[in-house]
Design an enzyme around this catalytic site. Structure first.
Site, PDB file in Angstrom:
ATOM      1  N   ALA A 254       0.855  -1.194   0.000  1.00 31.24           N
ATOM      2  CA  ALA A 254       0.000   0.000   0.000  1.00 31.24           C
ATOM      3  C   ALA A 254       0.884   1.234   0.000  1.00 31.24           C
ATOM      4  CB  ALA A 254      -0.903  -0.007   1.227  1.00 31.24           C
ATOM      5  N   LYS A 255       0.233   2.363  -0.176  1.00 29.11           N
ATOM      6  CA  LYS A 255       0.927   3.657  -0.205  1.00 29.11           C
ATOM      7  C   LYS A 255       1.859   3.861   0.990  1.00 29.11           C
ATOM      8  CE  LYS A 255      -0.149   6.442  -3.625  1.00 29.11           C
ATOM      9  NZ  LYS A 255       0.940   7.057  -4.390  1.00 29.11           N
ATOM     10  N   ARG A 256       1.416   3.365   2.157  1.00 29.50           N
ATOM     11  CA  ARG A 256       2.222   3.582   3.369  1.00 29.50           C
ATOM     12  C   ARG A 256       3.598   2.936   3.268  1.00 29.50           C
ATOM     13  NH1 ARG A 256      -1.447  -0.547   4.861  1.00 29.50           N
ATOM     14  NH2 ARG A 256      -0.276  -2.471   4.637  1.00 29.50           N
ATOM     15  N   ASP A 257       3.779   2.037   2.307  1.00 26.61           N
ATOM     16  CA  ASP A 257       5.060   1.357   2.171  1.00 26.61           C
ATOM     17  C   ASP A 257       6.094   2.170   1.395  1.00 26.61           C
ATOM     18  OD1 ASP A 257       4.263  -0.963   3.625  1.00 26.61           O
ATOM     19  OD2 ASP A 257       3.075  -1.567   1.897  1.00 26.61           O
TER      20      ASP A 257
END
Ligand code: GLU
Length: 319
Positions: A254-257
């Site tokens: 996900a984006k948080r990665d």
């Protein structure tokens, strides 16, 4: 270009017949930029289709979760990693006539029922039940005409599939033999919008898609889609559910990665071709243009394990 409709063209009526020419497809939801996991799935869908001499279609699944300009950037990014498609990309939102006609068929055949449950009603009813997969608990399945009349005064009804329950079994090209429960899924939401499970089945059949390659997060919805296809008189496609890409925490990427889209990676100094080659390597395939990968691709040898992306693409610049 049988079965590919130019933008804006709706086909009137619903013949219930499957187009004879074979195709694979990639069907992204334009909810944001594609990340490495999406791009890897798209490459696989392309490889599966091209190694089996199928046409390859691109369908934008824009019935919900639409973000402005996402479609444009998704198509651009797919092209940048070498994914090409036959005919124009098709938007699901422009195929509403077909979806409605299929729904009418199901209504006429008594294969739907009105449902007045809120999300909360369903959560409460299913948390009381056992089992890991939460299926529709059946609350509104057998309401009388008088009960429905009364409930309609409180809130508009969604329409659900009267599926008949039980299970469907199929052989997945990656996941192998799979059997899972069939659910009374929503076909039309109570705001009138056609739901994904109906649209995907109708569009695949209408477009002549007989090979579905997609992320394995959709494996559990496949038995229901198979039942729905059969109920509408279509032969279900073959399936290959490919492993997702996981982030460093072991959860779905996900984006948080961090840098996970082509534009993030470009900002960190990665060209689209390097990203493509890294994705191909993660599949055990040679880089340097998709022709090489095509020649080497063997679905039998595809790993069933997710690929873990550690935020650096293996080179240590962007993590
Ligand atoms: N539009 C769906 C998604 O992006 C994929 C549906 C499918 O491939 O069947 O998750």
């Amino acid at each position: 270009m049988v079965g590919v409709y130019p933008r804006g063209v709706r086909r009137a009526g619903y013949s219930g017949s499957v187009n004879s020419s074979d195709a694979g497809r990639y069907a992204p939801s334009p909810s944001g930029d594609l990340h490495l996991g999406n791009l890897r799935t798209a490459l696989l869908a392309w490889l599966f289709a091209r190694t089996t001499n199928r046409r390859f279609l691109l369908r934008v699944e824009d019935l919900d979760r639409v973000r402005a300009r996402a479609e444009e950037s998704q198509l651009r990014d797919l092209e940048a990693v070498g994914v090409t498609w036959d005919g124009p990309a098709v938007r699901q939102s422009e195929r509403g006539g077909l979806h409605e006609a299929a729904l009418e068929t199901l209504i006429r055949d008594g294969r739907t029922f009105e449902c007045f449950c809120t999300r909360r009603d369903i959560a409460e009813a299913t948390s009381a039940a056992h089992g890991a997969i939460s299926l529709y608990p059946g609350t509104c399945r057998n309401l009388s005409a008088a009960e429905r009349e009364e409930r309609r005064r409180e809130r508009p009804a969604a329409l659900r599939f009267r599926s008949g329950g039980g299970t469907e079994r199929f052989t997945d090209a990656v996941a192998g033999d799979y059997v899972g429960p069939v659910d009374d899924v929503v076909l039309r939401r109570n705001d009138g919008a056609i739901a994904y499970n109906l649209a995907v089945v109708v569009d695949d059949a209408d477009q002549g898609v007989d090979q579905v390659v997609r992320g394995d997060d959709l494996l559990a919805s496949t038995p229901t889609q198979i039942r729905l296809a059969r109920t509408l008189g279509h032969a279900p496609p073959s399936y290959a559910h490919v492993p997702l890409v996981l982030g460093p925490e072991g959860k779905r990427l996900a984006k948080r990665d961090g840098a996970v889209t082509l534009s993030d990676l470009a900002a960190a100094g990665w060209g689209a071709e390097e990203v493509r080659d890294t994705l191909l390597q993660s599949l055990g395939l040679p880089g340097g243009g998709l022709e090489n990968a095509l020649a080497a691709f063997d679905p039998e040898r595809l790993s069933r394990e997710p690929w873990v992306f550690r935020g650096t693409l293996g080179r240590g610049t962007s993590g």
